[in-house]
Enzyme design. Structure first.
Site, PDB file in Angstrom:
ATOM      1  N   VAL A   1     -27.658   1.901  27.367  1.00 50.07           N
ATOM      2  CA  VAL A   1     -26.373   2.552  26.803  1.00 50.07           C
ATOM      3  C   VAL A   1     -25.349   1.380  27.607  1.00 50.07           C
ATOM      4  CG1 VAL A   1     -24.758   4.394  27.502  1.00 50.07           C
ATOM      5  CG2 VAL A   1     -27.215   4.824  27.248  1.00 50.07           C
ATOM      6  N   CYS A   2     -24.285   1.415  26.742  1.00 46.02           N
ATOM      7  CA  CYS A   2     -23.287   0.294  27.222  1.00 46.02           C
ATOM      8  C   CYS A   2     -23.836  -1.164  27.505  1.00 46.02           C
ATOM      9  CB  CYS A   2     -22.471   1.049  28.295  1.00 46.02           C
ATOM     10  SG  CYS A   2     -20.881   0.332  28.612  1.00 46.02           S
ATOM     11  N   GLY A   3     -23.470  -1.556  28.854  1.00 43.55           N
ATOM     12  CA  GLY A   3     -23.627  -2.883  28.964  1.00 43.55           C
ATOM     13  C   GLY A   3     -25.099  -2.916  29.466  1.00 43.55           C
ATOM     14  N   GLY A   4     -26.069  -1.771  29.565  1.00 42.10           N
ATOM     15  CA  GLY A   4     -27.216  -2.058  30.040  1.00 42.10           C
ATOM     16  C   GLY A   4     -28.111  -2.658  29.218  1.00 42.10           C
TER      17      GLY A   4
ATOM     18  N   GLY B   1     -23.544   2.343  22.619  1.00 38.63           N
ATOM     19  CA  GLY B   1     -22.322   1.858  22.808  1.00 38.63           C
ATOM     20  C   GLY B   1     -21.868   2.040  24.087  1.00 38.63           C
TER      21      GLY B   1
END
Length: 222
Positions: free
Chosen positions: A104-107, A155
């Site tokens: 998720v996200c910047g992961g 995202g």
């Protein structure tokens, strides 16, 4: 769903992570039957997230079992560990056997640096799209959730709930995912329609980028 259908989900926690990236999906996963969730880090010491929340891992890299789903989120301080060899090797090891490799996200940057997004499309926080494409060679989508074979990526931040429901649908079917969505009363109606750079416009995007850069510089100065 039968009692024999069990799924082991590993959520990676680390200092400076964004709590909602993982707390959102965890809330969805915890409502599913037959799920075993591990909250994983190098040690069992308390972890402080980038919003000041304290979380307690229950599993270390060393004693973590093989995972069906591995998931990691992003965070304002992920730069401090995203190149950590022990962290990257853990992703590589679990990535060899996991049924679903997710973020998720910047992961998504962790997955990319472990070589797990080569040849796959992925979602990430809008502020990291250019970095992922230009520096890590990942084809980035603008969808809330990108599903490319067994790579499932969300995202930024709040997309983690959409991501979690997508995983729920894949594991247990659409009806179960719908029941979980209803139980969570997940019916977004944001007060402002500026939740993506495409909607927000360049002026607000630039201000948000300056805000993020300021937060990062503040952390580096500590």
């Amino acid at each position: 769903m039968t009692d024999s259908q069990k799924h082991i989900i590993g959520l990676i926690f680390y200092p400076g992570m964004t709590s909602l990236d993982i707390v959102g999906p965890q809330q969805v996963f915890s409502a599913l039957p037959g799920i075993q969730i591990y909250r994983i880090w190098k040690t069992l010491d308390p972890i402080q997230t980038d919003d000041g929340m304290m979380v307690l891992p229950d599993t270390t890299f060393e004693n973590c079992p093989s995972l069906d789903v591995i998931c990691v989120g992003g965070g304002l301080e992920q730069r401090a560990i995203v190149d950590d060899s022990e962290v990257i090797e853990f992703f590589r090891k679990q990535g060899r056997t996991a049924k679903f490799i997710t973020s998720v996200c910047g992961g998504s940057e962790f997955l990319a640096k472990a070589g797990l997004l080569q040849g796959y499309r992925a979602a990430t926080h809008w502020g990291m799209r250019e970095h992922m494409m230009a520096n890590l060679g990942v084809e980035v989508g603008t969808e809330r959730v990108v599903v490319d074979r067994n790579r499932i990526t969300g995202g930024g931040v709040t997309a983690g709930i959409d991501f979690g429901l997508t995983i729920a649908s894949i594991l247990y079917g659409e009806e179960t995912a719908k029941i979980v969505q209803l139980l969570l009363e997940y019916d977004p109606a944001p007060p402002f329609d500026v939740g993506s750079p495409e909607k927000a416009g360049p002026e607000l995007v630039n201000k948000a980028l300056l805000f993020m850069q300021g937060a990062s510089n503040l952390e580096l100065a500590k």
